[in-house]
Each structure stands twice: as structure tokens, then as C-alpha cells.
Design a protein around this motif. Structure first.
Motif, PDB file in Angstrom:
ATOM      1  N   ASP A   9       0.815  -1.216   0.000  1.00 25.67           N
ATOM      2  CA  ASP A   9       0.000   0.000   0.000  1.00 25.67           C
ATOM      3  C   ASP A   9       0.845   1.261   0.000  1.00 25.67           C
ATOM      4  N   VAL A  10       2.171   1.121   0.178  1.00 24.52           N
ATOM      5  CA  VAL A  10       3.085   2.266   0.135  1.00 24.52           C
ATOM      6  C   VAL A  10       3.680   2.426  -1.261  1.00 24.52           C
ATOM      7  N   SER A  59       2.497   4.036   7.242  1.00 27.52           N
ATOM      8  CA  SER A  59       1.960   2.680   7.102  1.00 27.52           C
ATOM      9  C   SER A  59       2.468   1.770   8.205  1.00 27.52           C
ATOM     10  N   ARG A 107       0.074  -0.065  11.050  1.00 29.71           N
ATOM     11  CA  ARG A 107      -0.058  -1.523  11.119  1.00 29.71           C
ATOM     12  C   ARG A 107       0.497  -2.118  12.408  1.00 29.71           C
ATOM     13  N   PHE A 131      -6.303   4.375   4.075  1.00 33.12           N
ATOM     14  CA  PHE A 131      -5.702   3.945   2.814  1.00 33.12           C
ATOM     15  C   PHE A 131      -6.402   4.649   1.655  1.00 33.12           C
TER      16      PHE A 131
END
Length: 739
Positions: A35-36, A520, A524, A534
């Protein structure tokens, strides 16, 4: 600046670039970082996130370079839109300019500069040799070799103008082709009307219908009022976040890891099944939206979307003053549904005018405030000033490596750190100017940031270093070329290190994405908020475009003054070409489409850079005692401005609107009736927020609609925020446009 200080700066920045590339090539392979480093692929469900261990994940690789290089321009157009293609064309244009400048400057001008004897060079101590030996200041006064520089200025100007014409023509053609190939859109048949006058007998909706029915009887189709709906907009925003969390949970988390806490920071509160919790929350928001929709009546604003039966009708209404009072019945092109920025729809003419005045004052104040860090940075380039101000540092400053870092690397780093805070401020100020589209805000912020950067980084840096106490000379315009001729060459070495630090390292850090990586990881592993916040980012034009154009200005102005800057610029543009292609394909997702509206900014900035180079050339040739060359350079800025005027007449209208003339499509030309039907069909869909894609299947007389979700084929139960796997757009029925 001496050669060893420049080499120290280059060495530090090369090391940082290599570190960023190595870390990126390893971290991008880790499943938790998808997602990064590939948020767009994650959102599209195309990311390979297998958790099985593989030794290859721990080894750096360059496979991403090939994947970024291979896609054609047409593939990039499909992925990034025309704005993405134009952004890359800007980089390609710069590469062409400075490849030509590099050949001419390094092969012709640099040897001539070095062979001069104006500056005494000690060949026994090369590392401490001044970089001025590679500049035009080393050429002897009155030398006939300066005519080579004069010729180079003319040749380079002609080449840049030729490229500008070719690119303007190419992008204009691309813009028209993009328009012709796209399906009719609601914004093409619609104008936004603001400042509807109050009526004692009619509502705003009645006034709009009465006005356009009377004055556009054959062209007017329908209108949609904008309502005060802060609550429903908040609910839609909350639902969007919840739907995004659900989509990410379903696509990335195994069943065993779907449990977590939903209290403060994800630490407190009972442990629940997150999937079930968010589905229930989505249903609650759905019910609240329905209730708020039923309460919209009577909350009209003075703004409305007015649709016409053809593009011609919309164009006529757009370019004609509607009322006797020019502050009422204001018309402007309706933005695309996903591009709408709601806060200023109901703003009055006077409030927008006051907002613009406040923004101008704020920009001036920010510019003056930025003088402080610029002057601080310039003081670091002069060790004698530091020793005078801070005598206790005299011993430390005499250490060779420390002095090289302070003079070669630290000034450009500090200036870049201060500049990081400016783009968000410029975006915020642009939001206050009454714009109704995100693209308008981004374009305005890019313009502000560009001229702020040019003034503070180029002019203030140059002038504060040499003529800080001679600003009064600016009251005499005829002295400006001489002032620039003295001030600009003196800062050549600083700008070389600035290109290395702000260009090389900053571009490499764009690939590494340090802040999103930290965010991120924190989400997490510390806050344990799976899927929180996100969102696929969009291209930050307001920060990246001004940087590209600033480096273009530096390269053009220093082309004949200090050709040593050219190879550093070429390295920067090569890095930018590969890295930004990769970001457009895997990271950024277009939030709006202006169809290349950023190119005129590039054209104007390049013309400004050429004229600035000409003014400096006039001053330089005068100071170097070649008055004939100075006189013969004077026509050059006039010719360049005439060329710019021709380009504005020839190409700029294409960027302000689209022609009525339309070529044949598949051998047939669409009639006005067919356009009217298309306009009606597309104008029924008014999208207000990115949640799920809904379409109106039937419109009843009471302005209620049965909505069908395209993704899951469910009807009314899926209204608003259905249980689909993909995040799309909400389309509300006419009369329920939200502000």
C-alpha cells in the motif's frame, strides 16, 4: 566555492540516492509495503501480495526500471490520463533542451571559459581550485572568444523556440484527439451558474428555470440546484472511509486476522470482527443518508448546474454576460463530477473578491518572510561571515571536511527543507479563492509555487549574495541587466549544489516514499488500524511541476554563464523520467483530468527563462567590454516575445475551449439532435463523492430514483454505499446535488 566542496556535495547526494534506490528495491517486495509502493495496484486488485518467503525479496534489483521504461505513450495515456502524458512530455522536452545545451555548452563554451586567464588558477592545488575557472567570468574582457557565447545564445534560443512550437502543437493535437475520442460528458453540456438573484415570488430553482427558459428557449434542457447539505456530505465522507476499510480487509487480510479493537487508536475497546463491525456501520450510514436526502427540500443555494441540449448551447451561455448586473448570473464551465470542490458554490461575488485580496496579501507576506531562511542559507556559503558572527566556531570551521560540507551541501539542504512547507500553504491559499474544482486549485497552487520558487530561490538568492545593499538600483530599469550580470554568475556554484541536493536526492526520495512508509508502519504495527486512511494518492503537481520548471530556468540562464551545471541537470531529468513514469503507473491515480491544461504554464515559464537569459547576456557582454554584442542581443528578447504572442494566438484558444468543428467519426458526423440526446443522457448523472458507482435507472416526477449498483446488480438496498468490492462513484438523482 572550490572544487572539493562541490565533489563533497556530489558524493553525499550520490550516496543518499544509492541508499534510497537500494532500500526501495528491497522494501517494495515486502507484502506489507504494497500500500506504500504500489497503492494503485492494491486498489485495482493487481498487486501480488503472496506471503511465502523468498530469498529474492531480500536482494536489491532493478527490474522496476525496465517495467517503467517499457510502456508506450498510449499505454501511459490509458493509465495516467492526458495530464500524466503531458507531465512526462514536460520532462522529455527538458531532456531535449539540455541534451542540446549540454553538447553546445560542454564541447564549445566550457573549454573557451577554461582557456581564459581572467582568474588566476593554481594547478598545483586542483582540489582547492575555484569553480569560476569554468565560467564566462574567466574569459578575458574584450576577448573575441565572447562572440562564440553570443552566437550560442542565438542558436540556443532558436532551438528552444522550435521545441516549444513543436510541443505546443503536439499537445494541442493530443488535447483535441482526447476530446474527439471520449464519450460525451455531462460537464461538456453544462455550465455552473452562481449568484442567482433572490426573488420575492420564486425560489432559486424557479428563478433559474424562468430565466433560461425565457432567454434560451431552444437551447435550455434542465437544471440541478446545489443544496446546503453539510451533514450529508459528512456522512458520505464517513461512508467512503468505511467502504475503503472493508475493501482492504477483504482483499488483504485472512480470516484469522480480521479481529481487532475499534476504540481510541485501535488500542482500547472490545475486540470484534472488523468485517462484521464495518458492514453494520455502513448500513447505519446508508439509513442516515436516506433520511438526510428526504430533508433536502428548501435548502437551496444561489448556485445551479444548467444543462443544454448541445455543447454549442453551453458555450453560448458560458461566454455571454447573462444579466445587467455583472455580479449576478455568473457562468463558468461546470467541472467534471469527480473534480468538484464544494465549499464555495454558494459564495457571493464580494466574498470571493475579498478572499482573493486576502490571498494576495498572504502570498506577499509569505514571500517577505521567506527572505530570512534565504539570507541564512547564503551566509553559510561564506565562512568568513560565519567566523565573524560565531567566533567560537572558528576552530571547527577550519577543519577541511567540515568547511566543505557547510559550504557545499548544507546551504542547499536547508533551503530545500524550508521549501517543503510551502506547497501545502499555497494549496490552502488557493482553496480560499472561490474555485469550484480541484483541478483549478491545483493549477492555481502550481502557478503560485512556481513564481514563489523563482523569486525566492533564484532572484533573492542571487541578489542577497552580491548586491543586498544595492536594491535601490532597481528603481532604474536600465541598470537591471548590469545588476543581473553581476549577481547571477556569482551564485552559479550554489545552484549546482542545489540541483544535486534538491534534484537528485529529492527525486530519489520520491521513489522511496519515506513519510508514507513511516505512516503505514505506524498504522499496522503500533496503532493496529488495518486499512485505516488507505487512499491512492494523486500526482502532486503543485510541488513537482514548479521544481521541474525552476531547474529549467537555472539551466537556461546558466547555459552560457556556467555550462558546468548542464550535466547535473541532465542526470536529474533522466532520474525524473524513470521515477515519475514508475509513480504514474504504480503509485498515483488521477483524481481529475484537465486534458493538458498545465502545458501553457510550462510554455510561459520557458519563455520567461529565455528573456531572462537575454537580459543577463546584454549585461554580461556590456561588462566584458563588447558593446556591439550587447547591442545585437537586444532584439533577441523582442523576437522571443513576438514568438510567444504568435503561440498564444495559435494554440492557447484550444486550451480555453473546444471547437464547434468536429471531424468524422467512423465515417459519420453526429447531428445536433444526437448530441442533444447524448447531453441529456449524460447530464442525468451528477456524481458527488467516490464511494460506489450507481446509475439512475428510472426518474420519477417526485425526483426520487431507483438506483442500481453496477458492481453487484442490486437495486434499492445498495443505495449509497453498496456491499461491492470496488470503490467507485456515487450518482444521486437530480435535485439532490450536495454542497
Amino acid at each position: 566555492m572550490i572544487l572539493s566542496a562541490l565533489l563533497t556535495s556530489v558524493g553525499i547526494n550520490l550516496g543518499l540516492c544509492f541508499l534510497f534506490f537500494t532500500l526501495y528495491s528491497i522494501l517494495r517486495k515486502q507484502p506489507g509495503n504494497a500500500d506504500v509502493y504500489a497503492p494503485r495496484l492494491v486498489a485495482e486488485g493487481k498487486s501480488d501480495q503472496r506471503n511465502d518467503f523468498n530469498l529474492e525479496r531480500l536482494l536489491p534489483s532493478t527490474s522496476w526500471v525496465k517495467r517503467s521504461w517499457n510502456p508506450s505513450e498510449q499505454e501511459l495515456l490509458v493509465r495516467a490520463g492526458l495530464d500524466g502524458v503531458v507531465f512526462m512530455r514536460i520532462i522529455i522536452f527538458s531532456l531535449k533542451v539540455f541534451a542540446f545545451a549540454g553538447v553546445l555548452g560542454l564541447c564549445v563554451l566550457l573549454p573557451i571559459n577554461y582557456m581564459g586567464s581572467q582568474i588566476v588558477i593554481d594547478f598545483s592545488d586542483i582540489t582547492n581550485m575555484s569553480l569560476e575557472s569554468f565560467m564566462i567570468s574567466n574569459v578575458n574582457d574584450g576577448s573575441k572568444r565572447l562572440w562564440v557565447h553570443f552566437s550560442a545564445v542565438y542558436v540556443f534560443t532558436a532551438f528552444v523556440c522550435y521545441l516549444l512550437y513543436v510541443e505546443y502543437s503536439y499537445i494541442s493535437a493530443k488535447r483535441l484527439a482526447f476530446f474527439y475520442s471520449s464519450k460525451p460528458k455531462p460537464d461538456q453540456f453544462t455550465v455552473l451558474v452562481r449568484g442567482t438573484p433572490k426573488s420575492s415570488t420564486d425560489s432559486f430553482s424557479g428563478s433559474v428555470e424562468k430565466f433560461f427558459t425565457e432567454y434560451y428557449p431552444t437551447l435550455y434542457l434542465s437544471h440541478y440546484m446545489v443544496y446546503h447539505t453539510t451533514k450529508i456530505q459528512k456522512l458520505i465522507s464517513d461512508a467512503e472511509k468505511v467502504h475503503r476499510k472493508l475493501a482492504l480487509l477483504k482483499s488483504t487480510q485472512p480470516t484469522s486476522k480480521r479481529f481487532g479493537r475499534v476504540g481510541f487508536l485501535g488500542i482500547f475497546g472490545p475486540k470484534v470482527d472488523l468485517l462484521e463491525y464495518y458492514e453494520k456501520k455502513l448500513e447505519e450510514l446508508e439509513d442516515n443518508v436516506r433520511m438526510q436526502q428526504s430533508l433536502l427540500s428548501g435548502k437551496e443555494t444561489s448556485a445551479a448546474f444548467v444543462s443544454f441540449k448541445s455543447r454549442l448551447g453551453a458555450a453560448i451561455a458560458l461566454h455571454i454576460q447573462q444579466g445587467e448586473n455583472p455580479t449576478e448570473w455568473l457562468t463558468e464551465q461546470a467541472p467534471e463530477p469527480q473534480d468538484i470542490y464544494w465549499p464555495f458554490f454558494s459564495a457571493s461575488f464580494i466574498s470571493i473578491w475579498i478572499g482573493n485580496v486576502v490571498v494576495v496579501v498572504a502570498c506577499i507576506a509569505l514571500t517577505l518572510l521567506f527572505f530570512v531562511p534565504v539570507i541564512l542559507v547564503q551566509s553559510l556559503t561564506h565562512l568568513d561571515q560565519l567566523e565573524t558572527w560565531f567566533p567560537f566556531l572558528k576552530g571547527v570551521l577550519q577543519i577541511t571536511f567540515v568547511s566543505q560540507v557547510i559550504t557545499g551541501y548544507l546551504p542547499s539542504l536547508i533551503l530545500k527543507l524550508f521549501l517543503y512547507f510551502v506547497p501545502p500553504v499555497m494549496t490552502m491559499l488557493s482553496c480560499l479563492q472561490g474555485y469550484v474544482a480541484h483541478s483549478q486549485i491545483e493549477k492555481s497552487a502550481s502557478n503560485k509555487m512556481l513564481w514563489f520558487t523563482i523569486w525566492n530561490v533564484f532572484f533573492v538568492t542571487s541578489l542577497s549574495g552580491s548586491v543586498l545593499y544595492q536594491v535601490h538600483m532597481f528603481w532604474e530599469p536600465k541598470e537591471i541587466p548590469n545588476i543581473l550580470a553581476v549577481a547571477v554568475p556569482a551564485q552559479a556554484t550554489f545552484f549546482i549544489t542545489y540541483v544535486v541536493t534538491s534534484g537528485w536526492t529529492s527525486t530519489a526520495s520520491e521513489l522511496f516514499r519515506l513519510m508514507p512508509l513511516i505512516s503505514s508502519f505506524t498504522r499496522r504495527n503500533i496503532l493496529t488500524k488495518t486499512g485505516e486512511q488507505f487512499e491512492v494518492p494523486s500526482v502532486p503537481y503543485s510541488s513537482e511541476l514548479p521544481n521541474i520548471l525552476l531547474f529549467g530556468l537555472l539551466g537556461i540562464t546558466y547555459f552560457f554563464l556556467s555550462p558546468l551545471i548542464l550535466p547535473f541537470l541532465l542526470v536529474y531529468y533522466c532520474l525524473a523520467y524513470i521515477i515519475y513514469r514508475h509513480q504514474l503507473l504504480d503509485v498515483y491515480s488521477p483524481k481529475f483530468e484537465t486534458a493538458g491544461m498545465f502545458w501553457p504554464i510550462v510554455h510561459n515559464s520557458t519563455v520567461f527563462s529565455l528573456v531572462l537569459m537575454h537580459l543577463i547576456a546584454v549585461g554580461i557582454f556590456g561588462l566584458k567590454k563588447i558593446p556591439l554584442a550587447a547591442s545585437l542581443t537586444i532584439p533577441l528578447p523582442i523576437i522571443t516575445l513576438l514568438f510567444n504572442g504568435y503561440c498564444r494566438k495559435r494554440f492557447l484558444p484550444v486550451f480555453k475551449g473546444y471547437p464547434a468543428e468536429r471531424p468524422f467519426i467512423s465515417g459519420q458526423k453526429l447531428t445536433s439532435v444526437e448530441w442533444a440526446l447524448d447531453g441529456y443522457r449524460f447530464s442525468q448523472s451528477v456524481r458527488v463523492s467516490r464511494v460506489v458507482d450507481l446509475q439512475v435507472s428510472r426518474i420519477e416526477q417526485n425526483d426520487k430514483a431507483i438506483l442500481t449498483c453496477i458492481s453487484c446488480s442490486e437495486s434499492d438496498p445498495c443505495i449509497g454505499f453498496g456491499r461491492c468490492s470496488s470503490s467507485k462513484d456515487v450518482i444521486l438523482p437530480p435535485g439532490f446535488v450536495v454542497s
